[in-house]
Motif scaffolding. Structure first.
Motif, PDB file in Angstrom:
ATOM      1  N   GLY A 148      35.187  81.825  75.891  1.00  0.00           N
ATOM      2  CA  GLY A 148      33.947  81.877  76.661  1.00  0.00           C
ATOM      3  C   GLY A 148      33.507  83.288  76.961  1.00  0.00           C
ATOM      4  O   GLY A 148      32.318  83.624  76.831  1.00  0.00           O
ATOM      5  N   SER A 149      34.439  84.145  77.349  1.00  0.00           N
ATOM      6  CA  SER A 149      34.094  85.535  77.658  1.00  0.00           C
ATOM      7  C   SER A 149      33.618  86.278  76.415  1.00  0.00           C
ATOM      8  O   SER A 149      32.655  87.054  76.467  1.00  0.00           O
ATOM      9  CB  SER A 149      35.308  86.248  78.272  1.00  0.00           C
ATOM     10  N   LEU A 150      34.290  86.047  75.275  1.00  0.00           N
ATOM     11  CA  LEU A 150      33.870  86.679  74.024  1.00  0.00           C
ATOM     12  C   LEU A 150      32.490  86.185  73.592  1.00  0.00           C
ATOM     13  O   LEU A 150      31.663  86.975  73.099  1.00  0.00           O
ATOM     14  CB  LEU A 150      34.891  86.407  72.927  1.00  0.00           C
ATOM     15  N   ALA A 151      32.233  84.893  73.762  1.00  0.00           N
ATOM     16  CA  ALA A 151      30.928  84.342  73.398  1.00  0.00           C
ATOM     17  C   ALA A 151      29.826  84.958  74.265  1.00  0.00           C
ATOM     18  O   ALA A 151      28.736  85.276  73.768  1.00  0.00           O
ATOM     19  CB  ALA A 151      30.942  82.823  73.547  1.00  0.00           C
ATOM     20  N   GLN A 152      30.096  85.121  75.555  1.00  0.00           N
ATOM     21  CA  GLN A 152      29.132  85.779  76.431  1.00  0.00           C
ATOM     22  C   GLN A 152      28.855  87.212  75.977  1.00  0.00           C
ATOM     23  O   GLN A 152      27.704  87.648  75.928  1.00  0.00           O
ATOM     24  CB  GLN A 152      29.643  85.794  77.870  1.00  0.00           C
ATOM     25  N   LEU A 153      29.928  87.933  75.650  1.00  0.00           N
ATOM     26  CA  LEU A 153      29.796  89.335  75.269  1.00  0.00           C
ATOM     27  C   LEU A 153      29.042  89.496  73.951  1.00  0.00           C
ATOM     28  O   LEU A 153      28.113  90.313  73.859  1.00  0.00           O
ATOM     29  CB  LEU A 153      31.188  89.974  75.161  1.00  0.00           C
ATOM     30  N   VAL A 154      29.437  88.702  72.941  1.00  0.00           N
ATOM     31  CA  VAL A 154      28.878  88.885  71.603  1.00  0.00           C
ATOM     32  C   VAL A 154      27.496  88.251  71.474  1.00  0.00           C
ATOM     33  O   VAL A 154      26.509  88.924  71.142  1.00  0.00           O
ATOM     34  CB  VAL A 154      29.832  88.307  70.539  1.00  0.00           C
ATOM     35  N   PHE A 155      27.410  86.949  71.758  1.00  0.00           N
ATOM     36  CA  PHE A 155      26.165  86.222  71.514  1.00  0.00           C
ATOM     37  C   PHE A 155      25.169  86.333  72.669  1.00  0.00           C
ATOM     38  O   PHE A 155      23.968  86.119  72.457  1.00  0.00           O
ATOM     39  CB  PHE A 155      26.464  84.746  71.250  1.00  0.00           C
ATOM     40  N   GLY A 156      25.663  86.660  73.860  1.00  0.00           N
ATOM     41  CA  GLY A 156      24.766  86.786  74.992  1.00  0.00           C
ATOM     42  C   GLY A 156      24.307  88.196  75.254  1.00  0.00           C
ATOM     43  O   GLY A 156      23.098  88.472  75.359  1.00  0.00           O
ATOM     44  N   MET A 157      25.260  89.143  75.342  1.00  0.00           N
ATOM     45  CA  MET A 157      24.928  90.515  75.710  1.00  0.00           C
ATOM     46  C   MET A 157      24.622  91.395  74.497  1.00  0.00           C
ATOM     47  O   MET A 157      23.648  92.146  74.490  1.00  0.00           O
ATOM     48  CB  MET A 157      26.074  91.106  76.530  1.00  0.00           C
ATOM     49  N   LYS A 158      25.460  91.332  73.455  1.00  0.00           N
ATOM     50  CA  LYS A 158      25.273  92.198  72.293  1.00  0.00           C
ATOM     51  C   LYS A 158      24.100  91.748  71.429  1.00  0.00           C
ATOM     52  O   LYS A 158      23.188  92.538  71.135  1.00  0.00           O
ATOM     53  CB  LYS A 158      26.557  92.236  71.459  1.00  0.00           C
ATOM     54  N   LEU A 159      24.129  90.501  70.997  1.00  0.00           N
ATOM     55  CA  LEU A 159      23.093  89.996  70.099  1.00  0.00           C
ATOM     56  C   LEU A 159      21.885  89.429  70.837  1.00  0.00           C
ATOM     57  O   LEU A 159      20.785  89.403  70.276  1.00  0.00           O
ATOM     58  CB  LEU A 159      23.691  88.916  69.179  1.00  0.00           C
ATOM     59  N   GLY A 160      22.084  88.975  72.058  1.00  0.00           N
ATOM     60  CA  GLY A 160      20.981  88.437  72.852  1.00  0.00           C
ATOM     61  C   GLY A 160      20.428  87.127  72.339  1.00  0.00           C
ATOM     62  O   GLY A 160      19.264  86.794  72.586  1.00  0.00           O
ATOM     63  N   TRP A 161      21.242  86.344  71.627  1.00  0.00           N
ATOM     64  CA  TRP A 161      20.772  85.071  71.085  1.00  0.00           C
ATOM     65  C   TRP A 161      20.686  83.982  72.142  1.00  0.00           C
ATOM     66  O   TRP A 161      19.834  83.099  72.060  1.00  0.00           O
ATOM     67  CB  TRP A 161      21.697  84.617  69.958  1.00  0.00           C
ATOM     68  N   PHE A 162      21.581  84.018  73.125  1.00  0.00           N
ATOM     69  CA  PHE A 162      21.645  82.968  74.137  1.00  0.00           C
ATOM     70  C   PHE A 162      21.723  83.593  75.526  1.00  0.00           C
ATOM     71  O   PHE A 162      22.190  84.732  75.673  1.00  0.00           O
ATOM     72  CB  PHE A 162      22.878  82.070  73.921  1.00  0.00           C
ATOM     73  N   PRO A 163      21.283  82.863  76.566  1.00  0.00           N
ATOM     74  CA  PRO A 163      21.459  83.353  77.940  1.00  0.00           C
ATOM     75  C   PRO A 163      22.945  83.451  78.289  1.00  0.00           C
ATOM     76  O   PRO A 163      23.766  82.652  77.819  1.00  0.00           O
ATOM     77  CB  PRO A 163      20.754  82.292  78.795  1.00  0.00           C
ATOM     78  N   VAL A 164      23.278  84.427  79.113  1.00  0.00           N
ATOM     79  CA  VAL A 164      24.680  84.621  79.496  1.00  0.00           C
ATOM     80  C   VAL A 164      25.129  83.560  80.493  1.00  0.00           C
ATOM     81  O   VAL A 164      26.282  83.129  80.480  1.00  0.00           O
ATOM     82  CB  VAL A 164      24.877  86.038  80.070  1.00  0.00           C
ATOM     83  N   THR A 165      24.230  83.141  81.383  1.00  0.00           N
ATOM     84  CA  THR A 165      24.543  82.107  82.366  1.00  0.00           C
ATOM     85  C   THR A 165      23.611  80.921  82.168  1.00  0.00           C
ATOM     86  O   THR A 165      22.561  81.030  81.517  1.00  0.00           O
ATOM     87  CB  THR A 165      24.403  82.639  83.801  1.00  0.00           C
ATOM     88  N   ALA A 166      23.994  79.795  82.756  1.00  0.00           N
ATOM     89  CA  ALA A 166      23.235  78.564  82.544  1.00  0.00           C
ATOM     90  C   ALA A 166      21.940  78.515  83.339  1.00  0.00           C
ATOM     91  O   ALA A 166      21.017  77.799  82.973  1.00  0.00           O
ATOM     92  CB  ALA A 166      24.103  77.358  82.892  1.00  0.00           C
ATOM     93  N   GLY A 167      21.877  79.240  84.447  1.00  0.00           N
ATOM     94  CA  GLY A 167      20.650  79.249  85.241  1.00  0.00           C
ATOM     95  C   GLY A 167      20.318  77.873  85.786  1.00  0.00           C
ATOM     96  O   GLY A 167      21.106  77.262  86.510  1.00  0.00           O
ATOM     97  N   ASP A 168      19.123  77.355  85.407  1.00  0.00           N
ATOM     98  CA  ASP A 168      18.689  76.059  85.930  1.00  0.00           C
ATOM     99  C   ASP A 168      19.225  74.884  85.111  1.00  0.00           C
ATOM    100  O   ASP A 168      18.891  73.736  85.373  1.00  0.00           O
ATOM    101  CB  ASP A 168      17.163  75.995  85.991  1.00  0.00           C
ATOM    102  N   GLY A 169      20.058  75.163  84.093  1.00  0.00           N
ATOM    103  CA  GLY A 169      20.686  74.093  83.328  1.00  0.00           C
ATOM    104  C   GLY A 169      19.795  73.469  82.281  1.00  0.00           C
ATOM    105  O   GLY A 169      19.986  72.298  81.928  1.00  0.00           O
ATOM    106  N   SER A 170      18.830  74.228  81.730  1.00  0.00           N
ATOM    107  CA  SER A 170      17.985  73.693  80.663  1.00  0.00           C
ATOM    108  C   SER A 170      18.779  73.641  79.362  1.00  0.00           C
ATOM    109  O   SER A 170      19.847  74.240  79.231  1.00  0.00           O
ATOM    110  CB  SER A 170      16.733  74.558  80.492  1.00  0.00           C
ATOM    111  N   TRP A 171      18.223  72.940  78.369  1.00  0.00           N
ATOM    112  CA  TRP A 171      18.949  72.720  77.124  1.00  0.00           C
ATOM    113  C   TRP A 171      19.307  74.031  76.427  1.00  0.00           C
ATOM    114  O   TRP A 171      20.433  74.198  75.960  1.00  0.00           O
ATOM    115  CB  TRP A 171      18.123  71.840  76.189  1.00  0.00           C
ATOM    116  N   ASN A 172      18.330  74.953  76.335  1.00  0.00           N
ATOM    117  CA  ASN A 172      18.611  76.208  75.615  1.00  0.00           C
ATOM    118  C   ASN A 172      19.644  77.060  76.334  1.00  0.00           C
ATOM    119  O   ASN A 172      20.392  77.814  75.704  1.00  0.00           O
ATOM    120  CB  ASN A 172      17.317  76.999  75.428  1.00  0.00           C
TER     121      ASN A 172
END
Length: 307
Positions: A148-172
């Motif tokens: 989970g931490s690696l996914a946040q770092l790579v796909f969330g922070m580095k590449l910016g493909w996905f939000p790092v946190t769930a926020g309001d819990g929407s599908w994306n």
């Protein structure tokens, strides 16, 4: 079929009673004061503590507390937590998010896991087979909080493909935590599918299908895969119950406001009513998921009858 379903539903009653009794005893028999910290840095006044214990029947013997709880449960009432909110309303606000997360993880588990297992089984002993086996072993060996931490770092922070946190819990916002939640199950499903597919490829009915001139693709998809999926469906059904309960670690990493996060906070706050109510719902989900899996056996294998 109807008689089988009714019989299984009746068998659930003693299971629910036994599970809730053990859970209730484990939660409320533990040492600790649920009023600790409720009055700030100062200890709560004795009058407040007495009123609190009286309101939640904590001054009664444990067996009496359980009897009162079961009387409410039979009416569909999971009680009021230590903060004055009904447990039903707390769960209703969080279950839609957990359901979304479970659906994403389940789809990842089914499509990627079964596809990888079929490829590995068909290509047994070749490069793709070894690649899938090694990849699944790596995923199984890594703790989920690391993934989970690696996914946040790579796909969330580095590449910016996905939000790092769930926020309001929407599908994306739940796509990345859904992939992380289903990653471990993908590895197990792939290995289980591969093992059963290889075993069934040597069965008599497969040799008969090949002797009739059926193509390799049709033999695998129509004959071999169908029987190979029975133990896979068993695992997926069990895992679906776990996914519906929410994953505490995954929901904490991605700050998902779901059932797992709710149980984690309730344990930290010594809110026994919320813990017992939430886990009781999870027990029911597990039992219903197992019933659904048993019914699917008859669809996959006509030799299995529920009469």
């Amino acid at each position: 079929m109807l008689k089988y379903v009714i019989r299984r539903l009746l068998q659930m009653i003693p299971v629910v009673i036994g599970a809730t009794f053990i859970l209730f005893c484990l939660v409320f028999a533990l040492p600790g004061d649920p009023t600790a910290g409720r009055c700030g840095e100062r200890p709560c006044p004795p009058a407040y503590v007495a009123a609190f214990r009286r309101e939640y029947h904590l001054d009664q013997p444990l067996i009496v507390q359980y009897g009162l709880y079961m009387a409410k449960l039979l009416r569909g009432d999971l009680g009021v937590n230590f903060y004055g909110n009904t447990v039903v309303s707390e769960l209703a606000a969080r279950y839609p998010v957990t359901v979304k997360l479970a659906i994403i993880a389940l789809l990842v588990e089914i499509f990627i896991g079964i596809t990888a297992g079929v490829i590995a089984g068909v290509r047994n002993g070749r490069f793709l087979d070894y690649l899938i086996l090694v990849s699944s072993l790596v995923v199984i060996s890594i703790p989920i909080f690391v993934i989970g931490s690696l996914a946040q770092l790579v796909f969330g922070m580095k590449l910016g493909w996905f939000p790092v946190t769930a926020g309001d819990g929407s599908w994306n916002q739940l796509v990345l935590p859904g992939f992380v939640l289903g990653a471990l199950s993908v590895a197990y499903v792939a290995r289980l599918t591969r093992a059963n597919l290889i075993e069934n490829q040597h069965a008599d009915y497969v040799r008969t299908a090949k002797a009739k001139g059926l193509s390799g693709l049709r033999t695998v998809t129509v004959h071999t895969l169908r029987n190979s999926l029975i133990p896979v469906i068993t695992y997926i059904g069990y895992d679906f119950g776990a996914l519906m309960g929410g994953a505490i670690v995954t929901e904490r990493i991605f700050n998902v406001n779901g059932i797992g996060n709710f149980i984690f906070r309730s344990i930290n706050q010594r809110d026994g009513v919320s813990v017992v109510g939430a886990v009781t719902c999870l027990v029911l989900v597990y039992l219903l998921a197992n019933l659904l899996v048993d019914l699917l056996y008859g669809v996959l294998d006509p030799r299995i009858s529920h009469d």
